[in-house]
Design a protein around this motif. Structure first.
Motif, PDB file in Angstrom:
ATOM      1  N   GLY A   1       0.942  -1.080   0.175  1.00 54.21           N
ATOM      2  CA  GLY A   1       0.117   0.132   0.206  1.00 54.21           C
ATOM      3  C   GLY A   1       0.839   1.275  -0.014  1.00 54.21           C
ATOM      4  N   PHE A   2       1.833   1.278   0.730  1.00 57.56           N
ATOM      5  CA  PHE A   2       2.936   2.384   0.772  1.00 57.56           C
ATOM      6  C   PHE A   2       3.326   2.578  -0.740  1.00 57.56           C
ATOM      7  CE2 PHE A   2       3.403   1.693   5.455  1.00 57.56           C
ATOM      8  CZ  PHE A   2       2.858   3.174   5.895  1.00 57.56           C
ATOM      9  N   GLY A   3       3.697   1.699  -1.333  1.00 54.56           N
ATOM     10  CA  GLY A   3       4.248   1.786  -2.462  1.00 54.56           C
ATOM     11  C   GLY A   3       3.265   1.976  -3.681  1.00 54.56           C
ATOM     12  N   VAL A   4       1.937   1.745  -3.535  1.00 53.67           N
ATOM     13  CA  VAL A   4       0.956   2.241  -4.322  1.00 53.67           C
ATOM     14  C   VAL A   4       0.678   3.638  -4.264  1.00 53.67           C
ATOM     15  CG1 VAL A   4      -1.522   2.102  -4.650  1.00 53.67           C
ATOM     16  CG2 VAL A   4      -0.425   0.086  -4.349  1.00 53.67           C
ATOM     17  N   ILE A   5       0.895   4.181  -2.997  1.00 55.12           N
ATOM     18  CA  ILE A   5       0.668   5.616  -2.646  1.00 55.12           C
ATOM     19  C   ILE A   5       1.662   6.439  -3.364  1.00 55.12           C
ATOM     20  CG2 ILE A   5       0.103   7.268  -0.784  1.00 55.12           C
ATOM     21  CD1 ILE A   5      -2.211   5.549  -1.369  1.00 55.12           C
ATOM     22  N   VAL A   6       3.041   6.099  -3.058  1.00 58.50           N
ATOM     23  CA  VAL A   6       4.125   6.880  -3.536  1.00 58.50           C
ATOM     24  C   VAL A   6       3.910   6.602  -5.048  1.00 58.50           C
ATOM     25  CG1 VAL A   6       6.750   6.576  -3.732  1.00 58.50           C
ATOM     26  CG2 VAL A   6       5.473   6.339  -1.352  1.00 58.50           C
ATOM     27  N   ALA A   7       3.550   5.552  -5.739  1.00 57.48           N
ATOM     28  CA  ALA A   7       3.637   5.511  -7.157  1.00 57.48           C
ATOM     29  C   ALA A   7       2.688   6.385  -7.660  1.00 57.48           C
ATOM     30  CB  ALA A   7       3.470   4.310  -7.580  1.00 57.48           C
ATOM     31  N   PHE A   8       1.414   6.398  -7.113  1.00 57.99           N
ATOM     32  CA  PHE A   8       0.420   7.036  -7.623  1.00 57.99           C
ATOM     33  C   PHE A   8       0.376   8.770  -7.378  1.00 57.99           C
ATOM     34  CE2 PHE A   8      -1.574   2.964  -8.275  1.00 57.99           C
ATOM     35  CZ  PHE A   8      -2.036   3.039  -9.593  1.00 57.99           C
ATOM     36  N   LYS A   9       0.963   9.227  -6.240  1.00 51.90           N
ATOM     37  CA  LYS A   9       0.970  10.477  -5.953  1.00 51.90           C
ATOM     38  C   LYS A   9       2.144  11.108  -6.868  1.00 51.90           C
ATOM     39  CE  LYS A   9       0.132  12.531  -2.580  1.00 51.90           C
ATOM     40  NZ  LYS A   9      -1.067  13.642  -2.390  1.00 51.90           N
ATOM     41  N   THR A  10       3.293  10.354  -6.828  1.00 48.07           N
ATOM     42  CA  THR A  10       4.381  11.181  -7.886  1.00 48.07           C
ATOM     43  C   THR A  10       4.268  10.876  -9.213  1.00 48.07           C
ATOM     44  OG1 THR A  10       5.379   8.705  -7.748  1.00 48.07           O
ATOM     45  CG2 THR A  10       6.278  10.258  -6.323  1.00 48.07           C
ATOM     46  N   GLY A  11       3.425   9.878  -9.611  1.00 48.54           N
ATOM     47  CA  GLY A  11       2.876   9.753 -11.107  1.00 48.54           C
ATOM     48  C   GLY A  11       1.952  10.832 -11.352  1.00 48.54           C
ATOM     49  N   ASN A  12       0.954  11.116 -10.399  1.00 50.17           N
ATOM     50  CA  ASN A  12       0.046  12.315 -10.646  1.00 50.17           C
ATOM     51  C   ASN A  12       0.451  13.625 -11.100  1.00 50.17           C
ATOM     52  OD1 ASN A  12      -2.940  12.302 -10.321  1.00 50.17           O
ATOM     53  ND2 ASN A  12      -2.244  14.056  -9.318  1.00 50.17           N
ATOM     54  N   PHE A  13       1.632  13.887 -10.506  1.00 49.27           N
ATOM     55  CA  PHE A  13       2.110  15.268 -10.994  1.00 49.27           C
ATOM     56  C   PHE A  13       2.533  15.286 -12.574  1.00 49.27           C
ATOM     57  CE2 PHE A  13       3.868  14.894  -6.492  1.00 49.27           C
ATOM     58  CZ  PHE A  13       3.169  15.940  -6.088  1.00 49.27           C
ATOM     59  N   PHE A  14       2.688  14.245 -12.993  1.00 53.10           N
ATOM     60  CA  PHE A  14       3.074  14.229 -14.467  1.00 53.10           C
ATOM     61  C   PHE A  14       1.926  13.814 -15.287  1.00 53.10           C
ATOM     62  CE2 PHE A  14       7.064  13.224 -12.376  1.00 53.10           C
ATOM     63  CZ  PHE A  14       7.867  13.801 -12.981  1.00 53.10           C
ATOM     64  N   PHE A  15       1.034  13.191 -14.389  1.00 55.86           N
ATOM     65  CA  PHE A  15      -0.236  12.657 -15.336  1.00 55.86           C
ATOM     66  C   PHE A  15      -1.080  14.080 -15.471  1.00 55.86           C
ATOM     67  CE2 PHE A  15      -4.813  11.329 -14.855  1.00 55.86           C
ATOM     68  CZ  PHE A  15      -4.782  10.380 -16.160  1.00 55.86           C
ATOM     69  N   MET A  16      -1.059  14.714 -14.625  1.00 51.19           N
ATOM     70  CA  MET A  16      -1.819  16.186 -14.693  1.00 51.19           C
ATOM     71  C   MET A  16      -1.356  17.070 -15.624  1.00 51.19           C
ATOM     72  SD  MET A  16      -4.489  15.859 -12.557  1.00 51.19           S
ATOM     73  CE  MET A  16      -5.090  17.378 -12.495  1.00 51.19           C
ATOM     74  N   GLU A  17      -0.492  16.907 -16.021  1.00 49.77           N
ATOM     75  CA  GLU A  17       0.404  17.480 -17.228  1.00 49.77           C
ATOM     76  C   GLU A  17       0.471  16.897 -18.447  1.00 49.77           C
ATOM     77  OE1 GLU A  17       1.261  20.899 -16.901  1.00 49.77           O
ATOM     78  OE2 GLU A  17       0.740  20.778 -14.824  1.00 49.77           O
TER      79      GLU A  17
ATOM     80  N   THR B   1      -5.474  15.249  -7.129  1.00 50.64           N
ATOM     81  CA  THR B   1      -4.411  14.554  -6.510  1.00 50.64           C
ATOM     82  C   THR B   1      -4.721  12.901  -6.816  1.00 50.64           C
ATOM     83  OG1 THR B   1      -5.259  14.257  -4.377  1.00 50.64           O
ATOM     84  CG2 THR B   1      -3.810  16.258  -4.572  1.00 50.64           C
ATOM     85  N   ASN B   2      -5.855  12.639  -7.133  1.00 50.39           N
ATOM     86  CA  ASN B   2      -6.442  11.371  -7.294  1.00 50.39           C
ATOM     87  C   ASN B   2      -6.741  10.777  -8.625  1.00 50.39           C
ATOM     88  OD1 ASN B   2      -9.103  12.049  -7.850  1.00 50.39           O
ATOM     89  ND2 ASN B   2      -9.657  12.012  -5.497  1.00 50.39           N
ATOM     90  N   SER B   3      -6.598  11.868  -9.674  1.00 49.58           N
ATOM     91  CA  SER B   3      -6.879  11.506 -11.106  1.00 49.58           C
ATOM     92  C   SER B   3      -6.078  10.047 -11.627  1.00 49.58           C
ATOM     93  CB  SER B   3      -6.641  12.591 -12.018  1.00 49.58           C
ATOM     94  OG  SER B   3      -7.407  13.540 -11.529  1.00 49.58           O
ATOM     95  N   PHE B   4      -4.743  10.226 -11.362  1.00 46.65           N
ATOM     96  CA  PHE B   4      -4.036   9.022 -11.850  1.00 46.65           C
ATOM     97  C   PHE B   4      -4.585   7.683 -11.495  1.00 46.65           C
ATOM     98  CE2 PHE B   4       0.643   7.207 -12.259  1.00 46.65           C
ATOM     99  CZ  PHE B   4       0.151   6.452 -13.378  1.00 46.65           C
ATOM    100  N   LEU B   5      -4.519   7.512 -10.125  1.00 46.78           N
ATOM    101  CA  LEU B   5      -5.147   6.567  -9.535  1.00 46.78           C
ATOM    102  C   LEU B   5      -6.350   6.035  -9.853  1.00 46.78           C
ATOM    103  CD1 LEU B   5      -4.878   4.317  -7.023  1.00 46.78           C
ATOM    104  CD2 LEU B   5      -6.023   6.268  -5.589  1.00 46.78           C
ATOM    105  N   LEU B   6      -7.446   6.746 -10.034  1.00 47.54           N
ATOM    106  CA  LEU B   6      -8.802   6.681 -10.450  1.00 47.54           C
ATOM    107  C   LEU B   6      -8.687   6.156 -11.932  1.00 47.54           C
ATOM    108  CD1 LEU B   6     -10.900   9.318  -8.512  1.00 47.54           C
ATOM    109  CD2 LEU B   6     -10.885   6.753  -8.012  1.00 47.54           C
ATOM    110  N   THR B   7      -8.038   6.641 -12.755  1.00 43.51           N
ATOM    111  CA  THR B   7      -7.883   6.367 -14.172  1.00 43.51           C
ATOM    112  C   THR B   7      -7.343   4.764 -14.414  1.00 43.51           C
ATOM    113  OG1 THR B   7      -7.524   8.721 -15.093  1.00 43.51           O
ATOM    114  CG2 THR B   7      -6.853   7.045 -16.448  1.00 43.51           C
ATOM    115  N   VAL B   8      -6.377   4.746 -13.627  1.00 44.20           N
ATOM    116  CA  VAL B   8      -5.773   3.417 -13.781  1.00 44.20           C
ATOM    117  C   VAL B   8      -6.697   2.171 -13.179  1.00 44.20           C
ATOM    118  CG1 VAL B   8      -3.697   1.846 -12.858  1.00 44.20           C
ATOM    119  CG2 VAL B   8      -3.312   4.242 -13.630  1.00 44.20           C
ATOM    120  N   ALA B   9      -7.054   2.572 -12.134  1.00 40.53           N
ATOM    121  CA  ALA B   9      -8.324   1.503 -11.513  1.00 40.53           C
ATOM    122  C   ALA B   9      -9.348   1.364 -12.728  1.00 40.53           C
ATOM    123  CB  ALA B   9      -8.569   1.967 -10.260  1.00 40.53           C
ATOM    124  N   ASN B  10      -9.692   2.562 -13.086  1.00 39.94           N
ATOM    125  CA  ASN B  10     -11.141   2.341 -14.246  1.00 39.94           C
ATOM    126  C   ASN B  10     -10.604   1.486 -15.225  1.00 39.94           C
ATOM    127  OD1 ASN B  10     -13.588   3.339 -15.171  1.00 39.94           O
ATOM    128  ND2 ASN B  10     -12.132   4.218 -16.707  1.00 39.94           N
TER     129      ASN B  10
END
Length: 219
Positions: free
Chosen positions: A39-55, A137-146
Protein backbone atom coordinates in the motif's frame (compact mmCIF):
# COMPACT_ATOMS: atom_id res chain seq x y z
CA UNK A 1 24.83 -20.68 -7.76
CA UNK A 2 21.25 -21.49 -8.72
CA UNK A 3 21.31 -24.55 -6.46
CA UNK A 4 22.50 -22.46 -3.52
CA UNK A 5 19.66 -19.99 -4.09
CA UNK A 6 17.10 -22.79 -4.36
CA UNK A 7 18.31 -24.19 -1.04
CA UNK A 8 17.63 -20.75 0.44
CA UNK A 9 14.14 -20.88 -1.07
CA UNK A 10 13.44 -24.13 0.77
CA UNK A 11 14.85 -22.76 4.00
CA UNK A 12 12.69 -19.67 3.71
CA UNK A 13 9.61 -21.81 3.08
CA UNK A 14 10.35 -23.86 6.21
CA UNK A 15 10.93 -20.66 8.17
CA UNK A 16 7.52 -19.36 7.13
CA UNK A 17 5.90 -22.68 7.98
CA UNK A 18 7.56 -22.61 11.39
CA UNK A 19 6.21 -19.12 11.97
CA UNK A 20 2.72 -20.39 11.18
CA UNK A 21 3.10 -23.43 13.45
CA UNK A 22 4.24 -21.24 16.34
CA UNK A 23 1.41 -18.74 15.92
CA UNK A 24 -1.12 -18.66 13.06
CA UNK A 25 -2.19 -15.21 14.29
CA UNK A 26 1.36 -13.87 14.00
CA UNK A 27 1.57 -15.36 10.50
CA UNK A 28 -1.68 -13.54 9.64
CA UNK A 29 -0.30 -10.28 11.03
CA UNK A 30 2.82 -10.65 8.90
CA UNK A 31 0.61 -11.10 5.84
CA UNK A 32 -1.33 -7.97 6.79
CA UNK A 33 1.94 -6.08 7.18
CA UNK A 34 3.09 -7.17 3.70
CA UNK A 35 0.03 -5.74 1.94
CA UNK A 36 0.35 -2.54 3.95
CA UNK A 37 3.91 -2.24 2.63
CA UNK A 38 2.48 -2.74 -0.85
CA UNK A 39 0.00 0.00 0.00
CA UNK A 40 2.83 2.39 0.79
CA UNK A 41 4.30 1.63 -2.62
CA UNK A 42 0.95 2.19 -4.34
CA UNK A 43 0.50 5.57 -2.67
CA UNK A 44 4.02 6.73 -3.49
CA UNK A 45 3.71 5.57 -7.10
CA UNK A 46 0.38 7.27 -7.75
CA UNK A 47 1.19 10.44 -5.84
CA UNK A 48 4.42 10.99 -7.77
CA UNK A 49 2.97 9.81 -11.08
CA UNK A 50 -0.01 12.13 -10.67
CA UNK A 51 2.18 15.23 -10.96
CA UNK A 52 3.11 14.14 -14.48
CA UNK A 53 -0.33 12.72 -15.29
CA UNK A 54 -1.98 16.08 -14.65
CA UNK A 55 0.41 17.63 -17.18
CA UNK A 56 -0.35 14.87 -19.70
CA UNK A 57 3.28 13.82 -19.56
CA UNK A 58 4.38 10.39 -20.88
CA UNK A 59 6.56 10.12 -17.78
CA UNK A 60 3.58 9.41 -15.49
CA UNK A 61 3.84 5.61 -15.78
CA UNK A 62 7.67 5.38 -15.75
CA UNK A 63 7.86 7.54 -12.62
CA UNK A 64 5.11 5.49 -10.96
CA UNK A 65 6.90 2.26 -11.90
CA UNK A 66 10.20 3.53 -10.53
CA UNK A 67 8.82 4.66 -7.17
CA UNK A 68 6.65 1.56 -6.67
CA UNK A 69 9.88 -0.36 -6.09
CA UNK A 70 9.80 0.97 -2.52
CA UNK A 71 7.17 -1.69 -1.77
CA UNK A 72 9.38 -4.72 -2.37
CA UNK A 73 12.20 -3.15 -0.36
CA UNK A 74 9.86 -2.69 2.59
CA UNK A 75 8.71 -6.31 2.37
CA UNK A 76 12.17 -7.86 2.06
CA UNK A 77 13.84 -5.74 4.73
CA UNK A 78 10.84 -4.91 6.89
CA UNK A 79 9.36 -8.39 7.07
CA UNK A 80 6.02 -9.61 5.86
CA UNK A 81 4.37 -12.54 4.11
CA UNK A 82 3.21 -11.71 0.61
CA UNK A 83 0.95 -14.24 -1.10
CA UNK A 84 2.54 -13.77 -4.51
CA UNK A 85 6.01 -14.56 -3.15
CA UNK A 86 4.67 -17.46 -1.10
CA UNK A 87 3.33 -19.12 -4.25
CA UNK A 88 6.94 -19.52 -5.35
CA UNK A 89 8.50 -20.56 -2.04
CA UNK A 90 5.85 -23.11 -1.09
CA UNK A 91 5.26 -24.47 -4.61
CA UNK A 92 8.94 -25.20 -5.13
CA UNK A 93 9.23 -26.86 -1.72
CA UNK A 94 6.09 -28.92 -2.34
CA UNK A 95 7.31 -30.06 -5.77
CA UNK A 96 10.48 -31.18 -4.01
CA UNK A 97 8.19 -33.20 -1.72
CA UNK A 98 9.45 -31.35 1.34
CA UNK A 99 5.98 -29.96 2.14
CA UNK A 100 2.52 -31.46 1.64
CA UNK A 101 0.18 -29.70 -0.76
CA UNK A 102 -2.58 -29.55 1.85
CA UNK A 103 -0.22 -27.67 4.18
CA UNK A 104 0.79 -25.38 1.31
CA UNK A 105 -2.84 -24.60 0.50
CA UNK A 106 -3.47 -23.69 4.13
CA UNK A 107 -0.47 -21.36 4.20
CA UNK A 108 -1.53 -19.75 0.93
CA UNK A 109 -5.08 -19.13 2.07
CA UNK A 110 -4.04 -17.55 5.34
CA UNK A 111 -1.46 -15.28 3.71
CA UNK A 112 -3.99 -14.24 1.04
CA UNK A 113 -6.60 -13.50 3.69
CA UNK A 114 -4.06 -11.48 5.65
CA UNK A 115 -3.11 -9.54 2.54
CA UNK A 116 -6.77 -8.63 1.92
CA UNK A 117 -7.32 -7.52 5.51
CA UNK A 118 -4.12 -5.50 5.51
CA UNK A 119 -5.08 -3.77 2.26
CA UNK A 120 -8.45 -2.78 3.74
CA UNK A 121 -6.85 -1.43 6.90
CA UNK A 122 -4.34 0.57 4.88
CA UNK A 123 -7.09 2.01 2.67
CA UNK A 124 -8.91 3.11 5.83
CA UNK A 125 -5.77 4.85 7.11
CA UNK A 126 -5.29 6.66 3.79
CA UNK A 127 -8.95 7.69 3.81
CA UNK A 128 -8.49 9.20 7.26
CA UNK A 129 -5.46 11.23 6.13
CA UNK A 130 -7.43 13.04 3.43
CA UNK A 131 -4.40 12.90 1.13
CA UNK A 132 -6.52 11.89 -1.86
CA UNK A 133 -9.65 13.91 -1.07
CA UNK A 134 -8.83 16.52 -3.72
CA UNK A 135 -9.72 15.30 -7.26
CA UNK A 136 -6.54 16.93 -8.55
CA UNK A 137 -4.47 14.44 -6.53
CA UNK A 138 -6.35 11.21 -7.31
CA UNK A 139 -6.86 11.43 -11.08
CA UNK A 140 -4.00 9.07 -11.94
CA UNK A 141 -5.07 6.49 -9.36
CA UNK A 142 -8.71 6.49 -10.43
CA UNK A 143 -7.86 6.38 -14.13
CA UNK A 144 -5.60 3.35 -13.74
CA UNK A 145 -8.18 1.57 -11.56
CA UNK A 146 -10.93 2.31 -14.10
CA UNK A 147 -8.81 0.83 -16.89
CA UNK A 148 -8.26 -2.33 -14.85
CA UNK A 149 -11.96 -3.04 -14.24
CA UNK A 150 -12.65 -2.95 -17.99
CA UNK A 151 -10.18 -5.75 -18.76
CA UNK A 152 -11.49 -9.22 -19.55
CA UNK A 153 -11.03 -12.09 -17.12
CA UNK A 154 -8.58 -13.87 -19.41
CA UNK A 155 -6.51 -10.70 -19.85
CA UNK A 156 -6.29 -10.23 -16.09
CA UNK A 157 -5.41 -13.89 -15.58
CA UNK A 158 -2.47 -13.94 -17.99
CA UNK A 159 -1.25 -10.51 -16.91
CA UNK A 160 -1.26 -11.87 -13.36
CA UNK A 161 0.87 -14.86 -14.39
CA UNK A 162 3.46 -12.67 -16.12
CA UNK A 163 3.47 -10.27 -13.19
CA UNK A 164 4.15 -12.93 -10.60
CA UNK A 165 6.84 -14.44 -12.82
CA UNK A 166 8.75 -11.17 -12.53
CA UNK A 167 7.89 -10.68 -8.85
CA UNK A 168 9.22 -14.14 -7.95
CA UNK A 169 12.39 -13.41 -9.91
CA UNK A 170 12.67 -10.14 -7.97
CA UNK A 171 12.80 -12.22 -4.78
CA UNK A 172 14.88 -15.09 -6.18
CA UNK A 173 17.70 -13.50 -8.20
CA UNK A 174 18.92 -11.20 -5.37
CA UNK A 175 19.50 -14.33 -3.29
CA UNK A 176 22.48 -15.02 -5.56
CA UNK A 177 23.94 -11.53 -5.28
CA UNK A 178 26.37 -10.04 -2.78
CA UNK A 179 25.80 -6.64 -1.21
CA UNK A 180 22.63 -4.74 -0.47
CA UNK A 181 23.21 -2.28 -3.31
CA UNK A 182 23.07 -4.96 -6.01
CA UNK A 183 20.06 -6.61 -4.36
CA UNK A 184 18.12 -3.36 -4.10
CA UNK A 185 18.82 -2.42 -7.71
CA UNK A 186 17.76 -5.86 -9.00
CA UNK A 187 14.55 -5.93 -6.99
CA UNK A 188 13.53 -2.44 -8.10
CA UNK A 189 14.40 -3.27 -11.73
CA UNK A 190 12.08 -6.28 -11.84
CA UNK A 191 9.28 -4.36 -10.12
CA UNK A 192 9.76 -1.54 -12.64
CA UNK A 193 9.46 -4.10 -15.44
CA UNK A 194 6.14 -5.53 -14.31
CA UNK A 195 4.62 -2.10 -13.54
CA UNK A 196 5.63 -0.43 -16.80
CA UNK A 197 4.58 -3.52 -18.79
CA UNK A 198 1.03 -3.26 -17.48
CA UNK A 199 0.92 -6.63 -15.74
CA UNK A 200 -1.46 -7.20 -12.83
CA UNK A 201 -0.29 -7.79 -9.26
CA UNK A 202 -3.20 -9.13 -7.21
CA UNK A 203 -2.09 -7.68 -3.88
CA UNK A 204 -1.25 -4.29 -5.36
CA UNK A 205 -4.72 -4.34 -6.92
CA UNK A 206 -6.23 -5.03 -3.50
CA UNK A 207 -4.65 -1.83 -2.21
CA UNK A 208 -5.50 0.13 -5.36
CA UNK A 209 -9.18 -0.83 -5.46
CA UNK A 210 -9.80 -0.62 -1.72
CA UNK A 211 -8.26 2.86 -1.78
CA UNK A 212 -10.43 3.86 -4.73
CA UNK A 213 -13.56 2.62 -2.95
CA UNK A 214 -12.74 4.90 -0.03
CA UNK A 215 -12.21 7.80 -2.40
CA UNK A 216 -15.46 7.12 -4.18
CA UNK A 217 -17.28 7.08 -0.86
CA UNK A 218 -16.30 10.70 -0.28
CA UNK A 219 -18.05 11.88 -3.43
Amino acid sequence: MEKDALILVEQLAFKKQKSYMQSPFRYLLRAMLASMFIGFGVIVAFKTGNFFFMEHSPLAYPIGALTFGAAIILIVYGGGDLFTGNTFYFSYTAFRKKLGWLEVLKLWLLSYAGNIIGACFFAFFIFQTGLFSDPSTNSFLLTVANNKVHLSTSELFFRGILCNWLVCLAFFIPMRLEGDGAKLFTMMLFVFCFFISGYEHSIANMCTFSGCLCLKSTR
